[in-house]
Design a protein around this motif. Structure first.
Motif, PDB file in Angstrom:
ATOM      1  N   GLY A  89       0.725  -1.303   0.109  1.00 44.14           N
ATOM      2  CA  GLY A  89      -0.037   0.130   0.120  1.00 44.14           C
ATOM      3  C   GLY A  89       0.931   1.008  -0.052  1.00 44.14           C
ATOM      4  O   GLY A  89       0.700   2.318  -0.786  1.00 44.14           O
ATOM      5  N   ASN A  90       1.868   1.191   1.031  1.00 37.73           N
ATOM      6  CA  ASN A  90       2.776   2.315   0.855  1.00 37.73           C
ATOM      7  C   ASN A  90       3.718   2.500  -0.490  1.00 37.73           C
ATOM      8  O   ASN A  90       3.768   3.826  -0.855  1.00 37.73           O
ATOM      9  CB  ASN A  90       4.002   2.182   1.887  1.00 37.73           C
ATOM     10  CG  ASN A  90       3.022   2.453   3.548  1.00 37.73           C
ATOM     11  OD1 ASN A  90       1.973   2.915   3.346  1.00 37.73           O
ATOM     12  ND2 ASN A  90       3.683   1.745   4.302  1.00 37.73           N
ATOM     13  N   ARG A  91       3.924   1.241  -1.175  1.00 36.30           N
ATOM     14  CA  ARG A  91       4.424   1.611  -2.497  1.00 36.30           C
ATOM     15  C   ARG A  91       3.524   2.112  -3.511  1.00 36.30           C
ATOM     16  O   ARG A  91       3.967   3.222  -4.492  1.00 36.30           O
ATOM     17  CB  ARG A  91       4.817   0.120  -2.928  1.00 36.30           C
ATOM     18  CG  ARG A  91       5.512   0.043  -4.411  1.00 36.30           C
ATOM     19  CD  ARG A  91       6.111  -1.230  -4.807  1.00 36.30           C
ATOM     20  NE  ARG A  91       6.456  -1.268  -5.935  1.00 36.30           N
ATOM     21  CZ  ARG A  91       6.772  -2.323  -6.561  1.00 36.30           C
ATOM     22  NH1 ARG A  91       6.559  -3.601  -6.070  1.00 36.30           N
ATOM     23  NH2 ARG A  91       7.290  -2.564  -7.878  1.00 36.30           N
ATOM     24  N   LYS A  92       2.320   2.073  -3.510  1.00 35.49           N
ATOM     25  CA  LYS A  92       1.121   2.769  -4.333  1.00 35.49           C
ATOM     26  C   LYS A  92       1.315   4.028  -3.819  1.00 35.49           C
ATOM     27  O   LYS A  92       1.124   4.764  -4.929  1.00 35.49           O
ATOM     28  CB  LYS A  92      -0.043   1.863  -3.945  1.00 35.49           C
ATOM     29  CG  LYS A  92      -1.285   2.489  -4.840  1.00 35.49           C
ATOM     30  CD  LYS A  92      -2.038   3.418  -4.201  1.00 35.49           C
ATOM     31  CE  LYS A  92      -3.057   4.079  -5.230  1.00 35.49           C
ATOM     32  NZ  LYS A  92      -3.773   5.101  -4.526  1.00 35.49           N
ATOM     33  N   ASP A  93       1.247   4.402  -2.617  1.00 33.69           N
ATOM     34  CA  ASP A  93       1.220   5.913  -2.411  1.00 33.69           C
ATOM     35  C   ASP A  93       2.166   6.412  -3.004  1.00 33.69           C
ATOM     36  O   ASP A  93       2.231   7.684  -3.319  1.00 33.69           O
ATOM     37  CB  ASP A  93       1.364   5.871  -0.721  1.00 33.69           C
ATOM     38  CG  ASP A  93       0.853   7.248  -0.276  1.00 33.69           C
ATOM     39  OD1 ASP A  93      -0.232   7.715  -0.801  1.00 33.69           O
ATOM     40  OD2 ASP A  93       1.515   7.872   0.548  1.00 33.69           O
ATOM     41  N   VAL A  94       3.566   6.064  -2.958  1.00 33.50           N
ATOM     42  CA  VAL A  94       4.727   6.545  -3.606  1.00 33.50           C
ATOM     43  C   VAL A  94       4.381   6.788  -5.196  1.00 33.50           C
ATOM     44  O   VAL A  94       4.362   8.190  -5.852  1.00 33.50           O
ATOM     45  CB  VAL A  94       5.957   5.868  -3.488  1.00 33.50           C
ATOM     46  CG1 VAL A  94       7.126   6.323  -4.268  1.00 33.50           C
ATOM     47  CG2 VAL A  94       6.287   5.781  -1.874  1.00 33.50           C
ATOM     48  N   ILE A  95       3.892   5.881  -5.792  1.00 35.90           N
ATOM     49  CA  ILE A  95       3.624   5.778  -7.220  1.00 35.90           C
ATOM     50  C   ILE A  95       2.553   7.099  -7.495  1.00 35.90           C
ATOM     51  O   ILE A  95       2.626   7.869  -8.418  1.00 35.90           O
ATOM     52  CB  ILE A  95       3.005   4.367  -7.992  1.00 35.90           C
ATOM     53  CG1 ILE A  95       3.895   3.719  -7.728  1.00 35.90           C
ATOM     54  CG2 ILE A  95       2.531   4.636  -9.230  1.00 35.90           C
ATOM     55  CD1 ILE A  95       3.674   2.162  -7.896  1.00 35.90           C
ATOM     56  N   VAL A  96       1.359   6.923  -6.787  1.00 34.98           N
ATOM     57  CA  VAL A  96       0.437   8.126  -7.073  1.00 34.98           C
ATOM     58  C   VAL A  96       0.565   9.346  -6.638  1.00 34.98           C
ATOM     59  O   VAL A  96       0.376  10.473  -7.452  1.00 34.98           O
ATOM     60  CB  VAL A  96      -0.749   7.756  -6.344  1.00 34.98           C
ATOM     61  CG1 VAL A  96      -0.893   8.032  -4.819  1.00 34.98           C
ATOM     62  CG2 VAL A  96      -2.177   8.130  -7.006  1.00 34.98           C
TER      63      VAL A  96
END
Length: 255
Positions: A89-96
């Protein structure tokens, strides 16, 4: 006298097209993840079925479960990665967030017209979003000053509120506005969001079809569905509030 005195807006997909950015961010996260592990390919249908409208970590967990993958939950401060649900989830946050920086955000014109109309008519308004990025998105879209009440993923975590499809965050927003839920409109584009509206004693649940399908929104609890909020005006506030089911009514239906 109007029947409804408050409008509670979801953010992503309702006020701003950030849902489209989020969709692409999830694809950038899960398409290679599935490919590397020989899982069924990630598609946009997965976003609507497993992720849309839910708190980020719940969306990760639900999608992984759809592929038979179990990971430890982890903690919110896990480094972005793939070892835990929170890390993904935190990796997705970096992406977005990188995408927000690169692409910018603008609100839907029709949504702004509707917001103008209901506030001019005297309705109170709030934003209710599962996203922890809500303050940044509102600021980027120039909407921060329009909403004195914001109940987002940060508030939900701090106050231990259940996320959508539970109605808790919407109920909290109505309470902060000082308006009974029965006199509030919930505006949502996600299935989990209209479920949240239908689960609470809200006066009206408006669905905005940004791709999930009008029939699906109605099936999950929307009283009315539009393709764009620009189709509506302050007359929505004159809609008779939906009747609140009484225990006797429910018993009769079950019989």
């Amino acid at each position: 006298m109007t029947s409804l005195r408050a409008v509670l807006f979801d953010l992503d997909g309702v006020l701003t097209p950030t849902a489209e950015v989020h969709m692409r961010a999830w694809e950038r996260l899960f398409a290679p993840y599935c490919d590397a592990r020989g899982l069924a390919p990630y598609t946009s249908a997965d976003y609507f079925a497993h992720i849309d409208g839910k708190p980020r970590y719940d969306g990760v967990a639900t999608f992984l479960a759809s592929r038979g993958v179990e990971l430890p939950r982890g903690a919110a401060d896990d480094a972005p990665g793939e070892d835990t649900v929170c890390a993904l989830g935190n990796r997705k946050d970096v992406i977005v967030n990188r995408m927000f920086d690169e692409e910018g955000i603008a609100p839907y014109p029709g949504s702004v017209r509707f917001l103008d109309a209901v506030t001019a008519a005297g309705a109170q308004v709030a934003v209710v979003s599962s996203s922890r990025n809500t303050p940044a998105v509102l600021a980027a879209a120039g909407l921060t000053e329009r909403f004195a009440v914001v109940v987002d993923g940060n508030v939900a975590a701090r106050e231990h509120l259940a996320g959508k499809p539970a109605p808790d965050t919407y109920l909290r927003a109505a309470a902060l506005l000082g308006v009974p839920a029965a006199e509030a409109v919930v505006v949502e584009d996600a299935l989990s969001g209209v479920q949240a509206g239908a689960a609470g004693p809200f006066g009206l649940v408006l669905g905005v079809d940004r791709g999930v399908g009008a029939q699906a929104l109605v099936a999950h609890g929307a009283d009315r569905v539009v393709a764009d909020l620009g189709e509506l005006d302050a007359a929505v506030l004159d809609t008779p509030a939906r009747p609140v089911a009484r225990p006797a009514d429910n018993q009769g239906e079950q019989a």
